[in-house]
Motif scaffolding. Structure first.
Motif, PDB file in Angstrom:
ATOM      1  N   HIS A   9      14.540 -18.609  23.576  1.00 54.91           N
ATOM      2  CA  HIS A   9      16.488 -17.363  23.677  1.00 54.91           C
ATOM      3  C   HIS A   9      16.316 -17.299  22.654  1.00 54.91           C
ATOM      4  O   HIS A   9      16.933 -16.025  21.882  1.00 54.91           O
ATOM      5  N   ILE A  10      15.898 -18.549  21.602  1.00 55.37           N
ATOM      6  CA  ILE A  10      16.563 -17.776  20.149  1.00 55.37           C
ATOM      7  C   ILE A  10      15.577 -16.570  19.812  1.00 55.37           C
ATOM      8  O   ILE A  10      16.077 -15.950  18.699  1.00 55.37           O
ATOM      9  N   ALA A  11      13.940 -17.014  20.317  1.00 49.97           N
ATOM     10  CA  ALA A  11      13.844 -15.495  19.734  1.00 49.97           C
ATOM     11  C   ALA A  11      13.567 -14.506  19.826  1.00 49.97           C
ATOM     12  O   ALA A  11      14.000 -13.583  19.517  1.00 49.97           O
ATOM     13  N   ASP A  12      14.262 -14.060  21.263  1.00 50.16           N
ATOM     14  CA  ASP A  12      15.256 -13.055  21.919  1.00 50.16           C
ATOM     15  C   ASP A  12      16.253 -12.969  21.372  1.00 50.16           C
ATOM     16  O   ASP A  12      16.450 -11.487  20.792  1.00 50.16           O
ATOM     17  N   SER A  13      16.398 -13.638  20.607  1.00 44.53           N
ATOM     18  CA  SER A  13      18.219 -13.797  20.193  1.00 44.53           C
ATOM     19  C   SER A  13      17.524 -12.424  18.510  1.00 44.53           C
ATOM     20  O   SER A  13      18.002 -11.802  18.272  1.00 44.53           O
ATOM     21  N   LEU A  14      16.265 -13.192  17.785  1.00 44.59           N
ATOM     22  CA  LEU A  14      16.345 -13.051  16.482  1.00 44.59           C
ATOM     23  C   LEU A  14      15.975 -11.251  16.492  1.00 44.59           C
ATOM     24  O   LEU A  14      15.895 -10.245  15.665  1.00 44.59           O
ATOM     25  N   THR A  24      12.240  -5.940   9.337  1.00 46.88           N
ATOM     26  CA  THR A  24      10.441  -5.761   9.147  1.00 46.88           C
ATOM     27  C   THR A  24       9.741  -7.209   8.975  1.00 46.88           C
ATOM     28  O   THR A  24       8.436  -7.207   9.742  1.00 46.88           O
ATOM     29  N   SER A  25      10.542  -7.736   8.730  1.00 47.81           N
ATOM     30  CA  SER A  25      10.234  -9.220   8.866  1.00 47.81           C
ATOM     31  C   SER A  25      11.726 -10.262   8.601  1.00 47.81           C
ATOM     32  O   SER A  25      12.522 -10.296   8.709  1.00 47.81           O
ATOM     33  N   ILE A  26      11.831 -11.281  10.067  1.00 54.22           N
ATOM     34  CA  ILE A  26      11.992 -12.773   9.430  1.00 54.22           C
ATOM     35  C   ILE A  26      11.508 -13.849   9.122  1.00 54.22           C
ATOM     36  O   ILE A  26      10.461 -14.541   9.394  1.00 54.22           O
ATOM     37  N   TRP A  50       4.713 -22.127  17.611  1.00 55.03           N
ATOM     38  CA  TRP A  50       4.331 -21.583  18.969  1.00 55.03           C
ATOM     39  C   TRP A  50       4.751 -20.130  19.148  1.00 55.03           C
ATOM     40  O   TRP A  50       3.099 -19.321  19.364  1.00 55.03           O
ATOM     41  N   THR A  51       5.893 -19.943  19.606  1.00 58.75           N
ATOM     42  CA  THR A  51       6.232 -18.713  19.972  1.00 58.75           C
ATOM     43  C   THR A  51       6.513 -17.513  18.765  1.00 58.75           C
ATOM     44  O   THR A  51       5.719 -16.209  19.140  1.00 58.75           O
ATOM     45  N   ALA A  52       6.214 -18.066  17.831  1.00 59.40           N
ATOM     46  CA  ALA A  52       6.969 -17.144  16.450  1.00 59.40           C
ATOM     47  C   ALA A  52       5.785 -15.731  16.440  1.00 59.40           C
ATOM     48  O   ALA A  52       5.505 -15.036  15.893  1.00 59.40           O
ATOM     49  N   GLU A  53       4.802 -16.854  16.453  1.00 59.22           N
ATOM     50  CA  GLU A  53       3.180 -16.089  15.882  1.00 59.22           C
ATOM     51  C   GLU A  53       2.211 -15.102  17.185  1.00 59.22           C
ATOM     52  O   GLU A  53       2.181 -14.345  16.794  1.00 59.22           O
ATOM     53  N   LYS A  54       3.278 -14.867  18.085  1.00 61.42           N
ATOM     54  CA  LYS A  54       3.704 -14.030  19.646  1.00 61.42           C
ATOM     55  C   LYS A  54       4.192 -12.570  18.985  1.00 61.42           C
ATOM     56  O   LYS A  54       3.864 -11.760  19.806  1.00 61.42           O
ATOM     57  N   HIS A  55       4.948 -12.653  17.828  1.00 58.42           N
ATOM     58  CA  HIS A  55       5.593 -11.612  17.439  1.00 58.42           C
ATOM     59  C   HIS A  55       5.837 -11.259  15.574  1.00 58.42           C
ATOM     60  O   HIS A  55       5.630 -12.528  15.370  1.00 58.42           O
ATOM     61  N   LEU A  57       7.657  -9.892  14.034  1.00 55.90           N
ATOM     62  CA  LEU A  57       8.552  -9.791  13.169  1.00 55.90           C
ATOM     63  C   LEU A  57       8.674 -11.158  13.066  1.00 55.90           C
ATOM     64  O   LEU A  57       9.813 -11.371  12.018  1.00 55.90           O
ATOM     65  N   LEU A  58       8.274 -12.013  13.619  1.00 56.16           N
ATOM     66  CA  LEU A  58       8.690 -12.938  13.732  1.00 56.16           C
ATOM     67  C   LEU A  58       7.731 -14.411  13.203  1.00 56.16           C
ATOM     68  O   LEU A  58       8.261 -15.508  12.864  1.00 56.16           O
ATOM     69  N   ARG A  59       6.725 -13.834  13.036  1.00 59.10           N
ATOM     70  CA  ARG A  59       5.184 -14.657  12.696  1.00 59.10           C
ATOM     71  C   ARG A  59       5.260 -15.249  10.958  1.00 59.10           C
ATOM     72  O   ARG A  59       5.886 -14.278   9.991  1.00 59.10           O
ATOM     73  N   GLY A  60       5.352 -16.531  10.712  1.00 56.72           N
ATOM     74  CA  GLY A  60       5.592 -17.595   9.766  1.00 56.72           C
ATOM     75  C   GLY A  60       6.636 -17.259   9.770  1.00 56.72           C
ATOM     76  O   GLY A  60       7.036 -18.413   8.613  1.00 56.72           O
ATOM     77  N   CYS A  61       7.958 -17.456  10.376  1.00 57.27           N
ATOM     78  CA  CYS A  61       8.945 -17.234  10.846  1.00 57.27           C
ATOM     79  C   CYS A  61       9.447 -19.059  10.617  1.00 57.27           C
ATOM     80  O   CYS A  61       9.512 -19.653  11.658  1.00 57.27           O
ATOM     81  N   LYS A  62       9.987 -19.860   9.958  1.00 57.77           N
ATOM     82  CA  LYS A  62      10.625 -20.862   9.688  1.00 57.77           C
ATOM     83  C   LYS A  62      11.147 -21.303  10.399  1.00 57.77           C
ATOM     84  O   LYS A  62      12.496 -20.273   9.927  1.00 57.77           O
ATOM     85  N   MET A  63      12.020 -22.322  10.994  1.00 58.30           N
ATOM     86  CA  MET A  63      12.476 -22.620  11.648  1.00 58.30           C
ATOM     87  C   MET A  63      13.074 -23.931  10.416  1.00 58.30           C
ATOM     88  O   MET A  63      12.341 -24.879  10.389  1.00 58.30           O
ATOM     89  N   LEU A  64      14.856 -24.204  10.003  1.00 62.60           N
ATOM     90  CA  LEU A  64      15.608 -25.667   9.835  1.00 62.60           C
ATOM     91  C   LEU A  64      16.215 -25.892  10.570  1.00 62.60           C
ATOM     92  O   LEU A  64      16.974 -24.984  11.223  1.00 62.60           O
ATOM     93  N   ILE A  65      16.466 -26.754  10.779  1.00 61.79           N
ATOM     94  CA  ILE A  65      17.217 -27.328  11.049  1.00 61.79           C
ATOM     95  C   ILE A  65      18.597 -28.319  10.973  1.00 61.79           C
ATOM     96  O   ILE A  65      18.124 -29.398   9.855  1.00 61.79           O
ATOM     97  N   GLU A  66      19.361 -28.473  10.671  1.00 61.48           N
ATOM     98  CA  GLU A  66      20.674 -29.123  10.304  1.00 61.48           C
ATOM     99  C   GLU A  66      21.407 -29.655  11.470  1.00 61.48           C
ATOM    100  O   GLU A  66      21.885 -29.596  12.699  1.00 61.48           O
ATOM    101  N   THR A  67      21.568 -31.135  11.177  1.00 62.27           N
ATOM    102  CA  THR A  67      22.477 -31.568  12.792  1.00 62.27           C
ATOM    103  C   THR A  67      23.830 -32.056  12.462  1.00 62.27           C
ATOM    104  O   THR A  67      23.973 -31.850  11.726  1.00 62.27           O
ATOM    105  N   LEU A  68      24.028 -31.641  13.779  1.00 62.50           N
ATOM    106  CA  LEU A  68      25.278 -31.322  13.539  1.00 62.50           C
ATOM    107  C   LEU A  68      26.339 -32.556  14.163  1.00 62.50           C
ATOM    108  O   LEU A  68      25.956 -33.543  15.404  1.00 62.50           O
ATOM    109  N   PRO A  69      26.887 -33.778  13.486  1.00 63.10           N
ATOM    110  CA  PRO A  69      27.279 -35.356  13.836  1.00 63.10           C
ATOM    111  C   PRO A  69      28.162 -34.773  15.463  1.00 63.10           C
ATOM    112  O   PRO A  69      28.912 -34.267  15.299  1.00 63.10           O
TER     113      PRO A  69
END
Length: 114
Positions: A9-14, A24-26, A50-55, A57-69
């Motif tokens: 879902h995230i990949a589709d949105s991006l 050209t790149s995210i 795994w998913t980012a490498e399939k596209h 536009l997303l190849r090499g894209c890092k996912m950063l996670i912030e935790t919401l309390p």
């Protein structure tokens, strides 16, 4: 493993944002992940790599996670408290008339692109 479905879902949105904005790149995406969302962040990032490498536009894209309390509201006394520490019982008045206000979300917060 519902993390894979979330990542799709995230990949589709991006990809949609990329098309709409002629990107050209995210390079990174920041995700807000609720403390009690049930999502395992290490699974999420593994699926993302795994998913980012399939596209292109997303190849090499890092996912950063912030935790919401996770925060729970007591309907009896109106106070909020940390859910993980006290669970369903209000530490102020002992009531079980409570509900989760925040901490179950999964949001795309920010996209770094060019």
């Amino acid at each position: 493993m519902h993390e894979l479905g979330i990542v799709f879902h995230i990949a589709d949105s991006l990809l949609a944002v990329g098309r709409e904005n002629n990107l050209t790149s995210i390079s990174s995406v920041t995700i807000e992940l609720g403390e009690v969302s049930g999502v395992v962040d290490s699974y999420l990032t593994d699926c993302w790599r795994w998913t980012a490498e399939k596209h292109d536009l997303l190849r090499g894209c890092k996912m950063l996670i912030e935790t919401l309390p996770a925060v729970t509201l007591c309907e009896s006394c109106g106070k909020t408290y940390p859910t993980v520490t006290y669970a369903k019982v209000c530490p102020f008045c002992g009531s079980e008339k409570t509900h989760l206000e925040t901490g179950n979300e999964i949001n795309i917060k920010e996209i770094e692109a060019y």
